[in-house]
Design a protein around this motif. Structure first.
Motif, short mmCIF file in Angstrom:
data_model
loop_
_atom_site.label_atom_id
_atom_site.label_comp_id
_atom_site.label_asym_id
_atom_site.label_seq_id
_atom_site.Cartn_x
_atom_site.Cartn_y
_atom_site.Cartn_z
N GLU A 57 0.87 -1.18 0.00
CA GLU A 57 0.00 0.00 0.00
C GLU A 57 0.90 1.23 0.00
OE1 GLU A 57 -3.14 2.24 3.00
OE2 GLU A 57 -2.70 0.12 3.33
N PRO A 58 0.71 2.20 -0.90
CA PRO A 58 -0.46 2.39 -1.77
C PRO A 58 -0.31 1.84 -3.19
CG PRO A 58 0.88 4.37 -1.80
CD PRO A 58 1.58 3.39 -0.88
N LEU A 59 0.85 1.29 -3.58
CA LEU A 59 1.06 0.94 -4.98
C LEU A 59 0.38 -0.36 -5.40
CD1 LEU A 59 4.79 2.04 -5.46
CD2 LEU A 59 2.70 3.25 -6.12
N SER A 60 0.54 -1.41 -4.61
CA SER A 60 -0.12 -2.70 -4.85
C SER A 60 0.08 -3.24 -6.26
CB SER A 60 -1.62 -2.58 -4.54
OG SER A 60 -1.84 -2.15 -3.23
N PRO A 61 1.32 -3.38 -6.73
CA PRO A 61 1.53 -3.98 -8.04
C PRO A 61 1.25 -5.48 -7.97
CG PRO A 61 3.64 -3.68 -6.96
CD PRO A 61 2.60 -3.04 -6.07
N PRO A 62 0.97 -6.13 -9.11
CA PRO A 62 0.68 -7.57 -9.08
C PRO A 62 1.89 -8.43 -8.76
CG PRO A 62 0.73 -6.75 -11.34
CD PRO A 62 0.77 -5.55 -10.46
N TRP A 63 3.09 -7.88 -8.90
CA TRP A 63 4.32 -8.63 -8.60
C TRP A 63 5.45 -7.64 -8.34
CZ3 TRP A 63 8.79 -8.15 -11.50
CH2 TRP A 63 8.65 -7.42 -12.70
N HIS A 64 6.49 -8.13 -7.67
CA HIS A 64 7.68 -7.31 -7.50
C HIS A 64 8.87 -8.20 -7.16
CE1 HIS A 64 6.35 -7.47 -3.21
NE2 HIS A 64 7.65 -7.53 -2.97
N SER A 65 10.04 -7.61 -7.27
CA SER A 65 11.28 -8.29 -6.95
C SER A 65 11.90 -7.63 -5.73
CB SER A 65 12.26 -8.20 -8.13
OG SER A 65 13.58 -8.50 -7.73
N VAL A 66 12.40 -8.43 -4.78
CA VAL A 66 13.23 -7.92 -3.69
C VAL A 66 14.68 -8.18 -4.11
CG1 VAL A 66 13.84 -8.10 -1.25
CG2 VAL A 66 11.46 -8.45 -1.98
N PHE A 67 15.46 -7.10 -4.29
CA PHE A 67 16.74 -7.29 -4.97
C PHE A 67 17.97 -6.86 -4.18
CE2 PHE A 67 15.27 -3.08 -6.06
CZ PHE A 67 16.41 -2.31 -6.16
N THR A 68 17.82 -6.13 -3.10
CA THR A 68 18.99 -5.74 -2.31
C THR A 68 18.57 -5.29 -0.92
OG1 THR A 68 21.09 -4.52 -2.42
CG2 THR A 68 19.11 -3.28 -2.93
#
Length: 337
Positions: A99-110
């Motif tokens: 919240e507030p963006l709520s994308p359908p997916w994301h990467s945790v990268f660092t």
């Protein structure tokens, strides 16, 4: 860290960043009215990523990129309110993807850690250096050191600073309530210019991310894992005992520092830039913390992203970076501050 003057490398970085600045209105991406895709990929990112992306990511890709950096809470708000429409968004706290963006997916990268960067050439900086990692809070309490920090309402570093103060109050046996006694309103600076306050003599020290000190060659005090928000061991039962309420009313709980990124407008160029952004060796070179499991994916990851990530796994180590350069050509880059 060794006591050496940061002037030479700092000038190089500032010069490189200044050379990339151009007056572009907004971060809107390269999509045409007809739905086509221009070569430029627009990235809206956390302020702590600005230097690394401009000087590390941009030269590593063939695609021109346009980078705009702000505090992550500001980044999320600008997108949620329709002020910006980037191809890629990267924030310093994956909680903002809930919240507030709520994308359908994301990467945790660092990841990162909270440190206290200081200027050893000032009297206050020298006092802080003498106090070290076990007594650093004493000169901050008695007013002998001027410090800078960021706004907790604008970016995660700001509220993580408050988390660090609260955890330090519990960690050190004789420490008072540091979260109440140290912060003042006149200490607040934008994340993108926090460390540069050393240049003007405005502050002796700054509560910063490790990478912000490393990439500028500034001296810093490395804090114990129990308070620097970098160790997964302490995330659930220790870091999470702290919290901060944003102006929206949303409560943010303390946790492991985790940077997240997603593609908002899919294209071959965006996927290529995203892959270099989330797997590149430039992250470690600029002081970010990498782990074997990075990047880790959450949600409905598009197949083309999975395929590209799979190819990256075959050709590079997540800790060591590419086995060969991604590109010998320096791309065009615009940095908006």
């Amino acid at each position: 860290m060794a006591n050496r003057s940061p002037t030479m490398r700092r000038r190089f970085l500032l010069t490189a960043g200044t050379a990339a600045v151009a007056g572009v209105a907004g971060c809107t991406g390269g999509r045409s009215e007809a739905g086509g895709q221009s070569p430029t990929i627009a990235i809206l990112a956390a302020g702590s990523l600005q230097n690394a992306m401009a000087n590390g990511l941009a030269p590593a890709v063939d695609v021109p990129v346009e980078i705009e950096a702000h505090g992550s809470a500001t980044v999320a708000r600008m997108i949620a309110e329709g002020q910006r429409d980037p191809d890629i968004v990267s924030v310093a706290d994956v909680a903002l993807f809930e919240e507030p963006l709520s994308p359908p997916w994301h990467s945790v990268f660092t990841s990162n850690s909270v440190v206290i960067a200081y200027n050893p050439e000032t009297e206050g900086g020298a006092r802080l250096a003498e106090a070290g990692s076990e007594r650093w809070y004493e000169p901050l309490l008695d007013g002998r050191v001027t410090i800078g920090r960021t706004d907790p309402d604008q970016d995660p570093l700001g509220y993580r600073t408050l988390f660090m103060f609260e955890l330090a109050s519990r960690y050190y046996d004789d420490a008072p309530n540091l979260r109440e006694q140290i912060p003042r309103q006149d200490q607040i600076y934008p994340e993108t210019s926090l460390i540069s306050q050393f240049e003007t003599g405005s502050v002796d020290a700054a509560i910063a991310y490790r990478n912000m000190a490393v990439e500028r060659d500034y001296e810093y005090i490395a804090l114990p894992d129990q308070i620097n928000l970098s160790n997964p061991r302490y995330a659930a039962e220790w870091y999470a005992t702290t919290s901060y309420t944003l102006p929206s009313g949303r409560e943010i709980r303390g946790g492991l520092i985790s940077y997240g990124s997603t593609i908002r407008h899919m294209s071959d160029a965006a996927v290529a830039v995203f892959d270099a952004h989330t797997t590149g060796s430039y992250l470690a070179e600029h002081g970010f913390l990498l782990r074997d499991q990075f990047p880790a994916y959450t949600g409905a990851v598009p197949q083309r992203v999975r395929q590209t990530a799979g190819r990256s796994n075959e050709t590079q180590s997540r800790l060591g970076g590419p086995t060969e350069p991604l590109s010998s050509t320096v791309s065009d880059v615009t940095v908006l501050i």
